[in-house]
Every structure is written in C-alpha cells, then in structure tokens.
Design a protein around this motif. Structure first.
Motif, PDB file in Angstrom:
ATOM      1  N   THR A  74       0.854  -1.184   0.000  1.00  0.00           N
ATOM      2  CA  THR A  74       0.000   0.000   0.000  1.00  0.00           C
ATOM      3  C   THR A  74       0.889   1.232   0.000  1.00  0.00           C
ATOM      4  O   THR A  74       1.793   1.358   0.833  1.00  0.00           O
ATOM      5  N   THR A  76       1.673   5.341   0.328  1.00  0.00           N
ATOM      6  CA  THR A  76       1.207   6.509   1.089  1.00  0.00           C
ATOM      7  C   THR A  76       1.232   7.715   0.155  1.00  0.00           C
ATOM      8  O   THR A  76       2.043   7.780  -0.768  1.00  0.00           O
ATOM      9  N   SER A  77       0.356   8.655   0.418  1.00  0.00           N
ATOM     10  CA  SER A  77       0.270   9.836  -0.446  1.00  0.00           C
ATOM     11  C   SER A  77       1.409  10.801  -0.165  1.00  0.00           C
ATOM     12  O   SER A  77       2.115  10.681   0.842  1.00  0.00           O
ATOM     13  N   GLN A  91      -4.363   8.896   4.075  1.00  0.00           N
ATOM     14  CA  GLN A  91      -3.113   9.066   3.338  1.00  0.00           C
ATOM     15  C   GLN A  91      -2.660   7.780   2.655  1.00  0.00           C
ATOM     16  O   GLN A  91      -1.583   7.735   2.072  1.00  0.00           O
ATOM     17  N   LEU A  93      -3.138   5.056  -0.359  1.00  0.00           N
ATOM     18  CA  LEU A  93      -3.661   5.102  -1.719  1.00  0.00           C
ATOM     19  C   LEU A  93      -4.291   3.777  -2.120  1.00  0.00           C
ATOM     20  O   LEU A  93      -3.831   2.704  -1.723  1.00  0.00           O
ATOM     21  N   GLU A  94      -5.323   3.862  -2.916  1.00  0.00           N
ATOM     22  CA  GLU A  94      -6.002   2.693  -3.476  1.00  0.00           C
ATOM     23  C   GLU A  94      -5.747   2.657  -4.974  1.00  0.00           C
ATOM     24  O   GLU A  94      -5.611   3.706  -5.586  1.00  0.00           O
ATOM     25  N   ARG A 124       0.039   5.051 -10.757  1.00  0.00           N
ATOM     26  CA  ARG A 124      -0.091   6.075  -9.712  1.00  0.00           C
ATOM     27  C   ARG A 124       1.267   6.398  -9.089  1.00  0.00           C
ATOM     28  O   ARG A 124       1.553   7.548  -8.781  1.00  0.00           O
ATOM     29  N   LEU A 128       3.120  10.048  -8.943  1.00  0.00           N
ATOM     30  CA  LEU A 128       3.624  10.659  -7.708  1.00  0.00           C
ATOM     31  C   LEU A 128       5.124  10.919  -7.766  1.00  0.00           C
ATOM     32  O   LEU A 128       5.632  11.824  -7.110  1.00  0.00           O
TER      33      LEU A 128
END
Length: 160
Positions: A74, A76-77, A91, A93-94, A124, A128
């Motif tokens: 998983t 994190t943002s 925080q 992300l999916e 994604r 980022l």
C-alpha cells in the motif's frame, strides 16, 4: 531514447521502528489512536522507493516470493511527512498491489497478482514520482511471507 529504470523497494527499518514504538507507547499508556490514525500492524513494515528521476512511465512489477504466501503493498500519499505527523488512513492510496504464490505453484511460474490493480498502482506511483523524490509504502506480509522471503522492485521507462 527510452531507457528502463528498475527501482528496488528498500526496507526503512528506522521508520518501521518509530511506528512500532508508537503502537507500544499507546498500549503502555492505555490510550487509543487518534481518530483516523493508521497504526502499523505486527505483520507490516515500512519500505521506501527513492526516485533518481521524476519523469517516469510505469513498465512492470518484479515480485518474487520464495515460498507460498501473499504480499500486499500500500502506497502513502505525498501528503504524509513521517517526521512531522502520524500516518492517517486517508493518506493510504487505493488500489494496493496484491501479490501471491500458492502452495502448489512452482517457483518458475512466478508470483500472481490482480493485473489491472497492479498496473493502475504502478501508474499512480509514476505520477507521484513527478513530485516526490522518496515515497513510502506499507508491506503487509501474509500467509507465510516475511521480509526475508520477498524480493520486490518496480520498473519504469523514461527518457535517457
């Protein structure tokens, strides 16, 4: 000219320890977590990716599980700053990346995953990477997996 860049996920032992100490501290004082706070579970560890380039396109995952088991990754943002704040569930992300190897699967056949989710997850991360030099991840080891039995990297393409 397009060039590939394989980035290994590296354990962040210091951040994992800080998050474990947070859980221990709450337990010792009989306190509850903050509303929305995401505490580290016993089967989880924090990993990181360090980006040397910002303009990347996701190519593929390389996840090797030495034995049968599962791994959930998983992200994190970019809003989480581990040195300043606790990790909050908002925080995370999916979708996460879910990888597994069944007990009857030969090592040569490799690790399985939910392809569409894994691809979206990789895209994604590439997005980022445009604004982050470091990104943090929670690795949840399940069903016989451990940090010692997992080898994981992500490959991107980018301009030379």
């Amino acid at each position: 000219m397009s060039k590939t860049l394989e980035l290994p996920f590296r354990p962040d032992a210091q951040l994992t320890e800080v998050m474990r100490l947070r859980v221990q501290s709450l337990q010792q004082r009989g306190q509850k977590r903050q509303e929305g706070e995401r505490l580290l579970q016993p089967n989880e560890a924090v990993y990181r990716l360090d980006f040397s380039k910002q303009s990347l396109r996701f190519s593929h995952w390389t996840v090797r599980l030495a034995q049968s088991g599962s791994l959930t990754i998983t992200a994190t943002s970019q809003l989480w700053t581990p040195d300043l704040t606790h990790l909050m569930t908002r925080q995370l992300l999916e979708p996460p990346g879910v990888f597994w190897r069944g007990s009857g699967d030969a090592y040569e056949r490799g690790t399985k995953c939910y392809e569409a989710d894994a691809h979206e997850f990789g895209e994604r991360i590439a997005e980022l990477a445009k604004v982050r030099k470091v990104m943090y991840f929670l690795f949840a080891f399940g069903e016989g997996c451990s940090p010692e039995t997992v080898d994981c990297s992500i490959t991107f393409t980018g301009d030379g």
